[in-house]
Design a protein around this motif. Structure first.
Motif, PDB file in Angstrom:
ATOM      1  N   VAL A 284       0.733  -1.402  -0.042  1.00  0.00           N
ATOM      2  CA  VAL A 284       0.082   0.095  -0.074  1.00  0.00           C
ATOM      3  C   VAL A 284       0.868   0.851   0.304  1.00  0.00           C
ATOM      4  CG1 VAL A 284      -1.596   1.509   1.014  1.00  0.00           C
ATOM      5  CG2 VAL A 284      -1.567  -1.130   1.214  1.00  0.00           C
ATOM      6  N   GLN A 285       1.386   1.450   0.806  1.00  0.00           N
ATOM      7  CA  GLN A 285       2.729   2.192   0.806  1.00  0.00           C
ATOM      8  C   GLN A 285       3.305   2.901  -0.259  1.00  0.00           C
ATOM      9  OE1 GLN A 285       6.061   1.637   3.666  1.00  0.00           O
ATOM     10  NE2 GLN A 285       7.536   3.221   2.315  1.00  0.00           N
ATOM     11  N   TYR A 286       3.819   1.910  -1.473  1.00  0.00           N
ATOM     12  CA  TYR A 286       3.907   1.907  -2.299  1.00  0.00           C
ATOM     13  C   TYR A 286       3.658   2.325  -3.798  1.00  0.00           C
ATOM     14  CZ  TYR A 286       8.584   1.781  -0.145  1.00  0.00           C
ATOM     15  OH  TYR A 286       9.565   1.607   0.679  1.00  0.00           O
ATOM     16  N   SER A 287       2.342   2.367  -3.625  1.00  0.00           N
ATOM     17  CA  SER A 287       0.808   2.467  -4.295  1.00  0.00           C
ATOM     18  C   SER A 287      -0.075   3.403  -4.718  1.00  0.00           C
ATOM     19  CB  SER A 287       0.389   0.824  -4.239  1.00  0.00           C
ATOM     20  OG  SER A 287       0.996  -0.277  -4.395  1.00  0.00           O
ATOM     21  N   ILE A 288       0.058   3.800  -3.020  1.00  0.00           N
ATOM     22  CA  ILE A 288      -0.742   5.345  -3.361  1.00  0.00           C
ATOM     23  C   ILE A 288       0.043   6.350  -3.846  1.00  0.00           C
ATOM     24  CG2 ILE A 288      -1.278   7.348  -1.282  1.00  0.00           C
ATOM     25  CD1 ILE A 288      -2.684   4.231  -1.209  1.00  0.00           C
ATOM     26  N   LYS A 289      -1.170   6.979  -3.972  1.00  0.00           N
ATOM     27  CA  LYS A 289      -0.590   7.919  -5.298  1.00  0.00           C
ATOM     28  C   LYS A 289      -0.231   9.542  -4.416  1.00  0.00           C
ATOM     29  CE  LYS A 289      -1.670  10.580  -9.717  1.00  0.00           C
ATOM     30  NZ  LYS A 289      -0.502   9.818  -9.858  1.00  0.00           N
ATOM     31  N   THR A 290       0.976   9.899  -4.328  1.00  0.00           N
ATOM     32  CA  THR A 290       1.230  11.030  -3.356  1.00  0.00           C
ATOM     33  C   THR A 290       1.528  12.910  -3.795  1.00  0.00           C
ATOM     34  OG1 THR A 290       3.422  10.427  -3.120  1.00  0.00           O
ATOM     35  CG2 THR A 290       1.897   9.853  -1.613  1.00  0.00           C
ATOM     36  N   THR A 291       2.364  12.199  -5.349  1.00  0.00           N
ATOM     37  CA  THR A 291       2.272  13.514  -6.364  1.00  0.00           C
ATOM     38  C   THR A 291       1.017  12.858  -7.621  1.00  0.00           C
ATOM     39  OG1 THR A 291       4.229  12.415  -7.400  1.00  0.00           O
ATOM     40  CG2 THR A 291       4.157  13.177  -5.637  1.00  0.00           C
ATOM     41  N   ASP A 292       2.086  14.025  -8.455  1.00  0.00           N
ATOM     42  CA  ASP A 292       1.165  14.503  -9.401  1.00  0.00           C
ATOM     43  C   ASP A 292       2.144  13.358 -10.555  1.00  0.00           C
ATOM     44  OD1 ASP A 292      -0.508  15.820  -8.872  1.00  0.00           O
ATOM     45  OD2 ASP A 292       0.774  17.824  -9.244  1.00  0.00           O
ATOM     46  N   GLU A 293       2.828  12.974 -10.218  1.00  0.00           N
ATOM     47  CA  GLU A 293       3.716  11.930 -11.158  1.00  0.00           C
ATOM     48  C   GLU A 293       3.039  10.313 -11.372  1.00  0.00           C
ATOM     49  OE1 GLU A 293       7.012  10.686  -9.637  1.00  0.00           O
ATOM     50  OE2 GLU A 293       8.215  12.994  -9.610  1.00  0.00           O
ATOM     51  N   ASP A 294       3.063  10.398 -12.655  1.00  0.00           N
ATOM     52  CA  ASP A 294       2.613   9.034 -13.588  1.00  0.00           C
ATOM     53  C   ASP A 294       3.589   8.006 -13.356  1.00  0.00           C
ATOM     54  OD1 ASP A 294       0.073   9.898 -14.354  1.00  0.00           O
ATOM     55  OD2 ASP A 294       1.129  11.133 -16.707  1.00  0.00           O
ATOM     56  N   VAL A 295       2.988   6.870 -12.756  1.00  0.00           N
ATOM     57  CA  VAL A 295       3.956   5.772 -12.210  1.00  0.00           C
ATOM     58  C   VAL A 295       2.746   4.556 -11.826  1.00  0.00           C
ATOM     59  CG1 VAL A 295       5.271   4.398  -9.672  1.00  0.00           C
ATOM     60  CG2 VAL A 295       4.894   6.712 -10.562  1.00  0.00           C
ATOM     61  N   ILE A 296       3.488   4.280 -12.683  1.00  0.00           N
ATOM     62  CA  ILE A 296       2.793   1.980 -13.394  1.00  0.00           C
ATOM     63  C   ILE A 296       3.823   1.288 -11.617  1.00  0.00           C
ATOM     64  CG2 ILE A 296       2.936   0.470 -14.810  1.00  0.00           C
ATOM     65  CD1 ILE A 296       2.455   3.036 -16.885  1.00  0.00           C
ATOM     66  N   ALA A 297       2.813   0.872 -11.384  1.00  0.00           N
ATOM     67  CA  ALA A 297       3.294  -0.832 -10.145  1.00  0.00           C
ATOM     68  C   ALA A 297       2.652  -1.515 -11.158  1.00  0.00           C
ATOM     69  CB  ALA A 297       2.832  -0.330  -9.246  1.00  0.00           C
ATOM     70  N   ILE A 298       3.778  -2.546 -11.373  1.00  0.00           N
ATOM     71  CA  ILE A 298       3.264  -4.159 -11.893  1.00  0.00           C
ATOM     72  C   ILE A 298       3.702  -4.959 -10.716  1.00  0.00           C
ATOM     73  CG2 ILE A 298       3.267  -5.557 -13.877  1.00  0.00           C
ATOM     74  CD1 ILE A 298       4.490  -2.889 -14.784  1.00  0.00           C
ATOM     75  N   THR A 299       2.681  -6.342 -10.794  1.00  0.00           N
ATOM     76  CA  THR A 299       2.711  -7.141  -9.245  1.00  0.00           C
ATOM     77  C   THR A 299       2.556  -8.591 -10.232  1.00  0.00           C
ATOM     78  OG1 THR A 299       1.798  -5.716  -8.164  1.00  0.00           O
ATOM     79  CG2 THR A 299       1.947  -8.225  -7.366  1.00  0.00           C
ATOM     80  N   PHE A 300       3.711  -9.201  -9.994  1.00  0.00           N
ATOM     81  CA  PHE A 300       3.929 -10.678 -10.284  1.00  0.00           C
ATOM     82  C   PHE A 300       3.607 -11.847  -8.890  1.00  0.00           C
ATOM     83  CE2 PHE A 300       7.932 -10.458 -13.354  1.00  0.00           C
ATOM     84  CZ  PHE A 300       6.962  -9.102 -14.121  1.00  0.00           C
ATOM     85  N   ALA A 301       2.225 -12.121  -9.418  1.00  0.00           N
ATOM     86  CA  ALA A 301       1.729 -13.081  -8.199  1.00  0.00           C
ATOM     87  C   ALA A 301       1.611 -14.688  -8.705  1.00  0.00           C
ATOM     88  CB  ALA A 301       0.653 -12.781  -7.791  1.00  0.00           C
ATOM     89  N   THR A 302       1.796 -15.511  -7.700  1.00  0.00           N
ATOM     90  CA  THR A 302       1.748 -16.875  -7.987  1.00  0.00           C
ATOM     91  C   THR A 302      -0.155 -17.003  -7.391  1.00  0.00           C
ATOM     92  OG1 THR A 302       2.920 -17.831  -6.120  1.00  0.00           O
ATOM     93  CG2 THR A 302       3.966 -17.612  -7.730  1.00  0.00           C
ATOM     94  N   ASP A 303      -0.141 -18.214  -7.375  1.00  0.00           N
ATOM     95  CA  ASP A 303      -1.623 -18.848  -7.151  1.00  0.00           C
ATOM     96  C   ASP A 303      -1.241 -18.561  -5.584  1.00  0.00           C
ATOM     97  OD1 ASP A 303      -2.825 -18.893  -9.425  1.00  0.00           O
ATOM     98  OD2 ASP A 303      -2.593 -22.060  -9.099  1.00  0.00           O
TER      99      ASP A 303
END
Length: 424
Positions: A328-347
């Motif tokens: 959550v800490q690194y996913s919350i938008k705190t600036t106007d910058e465009d950031v893409i957060a990509i997650t890899f997950a197994t079952d």
């Protein structure tokens, strides 16, 4: 929704009110009538959706209180803590002194448990391993089982207890099967399809009322760790788009392994505070931002303080963090910058990801895997390129039409689209 929707007996309705339950949850409304009707179901819902209460009420509505030597209901749970919670909930809701329920605990005496079972019990709650051990000693009679329940299926799978689940289910004959999980994935179907192929799947999503403002979040569901490495290598081929990337992992050991597994030019990959002193690495993320030839920084959550991600357009969660607050800490938008957060997950990681979705109040968009991704299949030996299996459930099942995409974010296509918007 009113508790009246569940159409409980007067005794159970009064008992629920005494316990402070005055409203029915969506999952309970959708499943309870089917459970009472004897249908086999696969219930998919997040924590707190009322899965346990649903089957407790269903069992109590169906159960005929007769003092038999053989149990009528078998409930498999992942650990002793869950066993205790399930037994307690049955006792609290039932308030029936004629209900005989027993939890088989791995720390107890198996001989004493067998003696108690022989005296007669209606409901048995146990881990799959313990139930199988007692069954093999002829202490657990499955001949009269009417309802076979798998509680917290995802945790049972995580602990590797699929085989005893299948063996016990196949020893019960024709019964009502109920399986409950926070997620539906391939490993779940591998465990239950032999005996639940005709079961109805009922899924309920509960994401809360407030959605957090986050970066653009994407998810790739992959079968294993090696395929994660293959996918990251594939995406990182696009040097023009992925010019500055943070890759989060859980441990320093994983950071080291990943740094050795990426196909990159010398100096392109660094590790923040590396595990070994002679490993390529740096001690400050701001140094990485100023290094023109370095485009990938691997960061381990283990022992790390907060990282300043400003100015970095791409974040990869190579593993789902063990602490959801880090995600959550690194996913919350705190600036106007465009950031893409990509997650890899197994079952195995999907249950934790569902908890994260509950916290942020939104679903993370699942991306189709790139067609040229090499999917590692341990059973076939060496790596080989295979087509994704869309035939049945799990990470690779065909998406519902409402969720289907006509685009593919593989190879940074989404990023290119974003970049063009910026320039426009």
């Amino acid at each position: 929704m009113s508790l009246e929707k569940l159409k409980l007996s007067k005794r159970l309705h009064a008992s629920m009110n005494e316990l402070g339950y005055f409203n029915a949850k969506e999952f309970q409304v959708k499943t309870l009538s089917r459970i009472i009707g004897g249908h086999s179901i696969i219930g998919i819902a997040p924590e707190g959706a009322g899965k346990t209460t649903s089957y407790v009420l269903g069992v109590l509505m169906r159960l005929k209180y007769t003092h038999d030597e053989a149990p009528k209901v078998l409930i498999l749970a992942p650990n002793e803590e869950r066993i205790t919670a399930i037994v307690d909930q049955f006792i609290q809701i039932s308030k029936n002194k004629d209900l005989y329920i027993m939890g088989l605990k791995a720390s107890g005496s198996i001989e004493e448990e067998i003696e108690a079972l022989v005296r007669g019990v209606d409901i048995v709650v146990a881990t799959p391993n313990r139930a199988r051990a007692v069954y093999l000693k002829l202490g657990l009679n499955l001949n009269r089982i009417q309802t076979f329940i798998i509680d917290d299926a995802e945790e049972i799978i995580k602990q590797g207890m699929q085989t005893p689940v299948r063996e016990l289910a196949q020893s019960c004959g024709k019964v009502q099967y109920l399986a409950f999980s926070t997620v539906e994935h391939q490993k779940l179907h591998v465990m239950i399809d032999d005996f639940m192929s005709l079961a109805t799947t009922i899924e309920v999503e509960d994401l809360g009322n407030t959605a957090m403002e986050t970066h653009d979040l994407m998810l790739y569901q992959v079968p294993n760790f090696t395929t994660k490495i293959n996918l990251l290598n594939l995406l990182m081929r696009d040097e023009e788009v992925f010019d500055k990337v943070l890759v989060f992992v859980n441990s320093k050991q994983t950071a080291h392994k990943l740094s050795q597994s990426l196909y990159a030019k010398k100096g392109e990959v660094q590790v923040l505070n590396p595990l070994f002193y002679d490993e390529e690495g740096i001690t400050d993320v701001n140094i990485f931002k100023q290094m023109p030839n370095c485009r990938i920084l691997i960061v381990a959550h283990e022992g790390a303080s907060a990282v300043d991600i400003t100015g970095i357009p791409f974040i990869f969660n190579f593993e789902v963090p063990e602490n959801k607050d880090l995600f959550v800490q690194y996913s919350i938008k705190t600036t106007d910058e465009d950031v893409i957060a990509i997650t890899f997950a197994t079952d195995i990681e999907l249950p934790e990801l569902r908890k994260i979705e509950q916290t942020i109040g939104k679903k993370i968009a699942t991306m189709p895997l790139p067609e040229d991704l090499v999917i590692f299949r341990p059973s076939t030996g060496p790596k080989e390129k295979v087509k994704i299996d869309e035939s049945r459930g799990g990470s690779f099942h065909k998406k519902k039409e409402s969720n289907s995409k006509t685009y593919n974010y593989g190879g940074g296509q989404k990023a290119k689209m974003t970049m063009k918007k910026k320039k426009g």
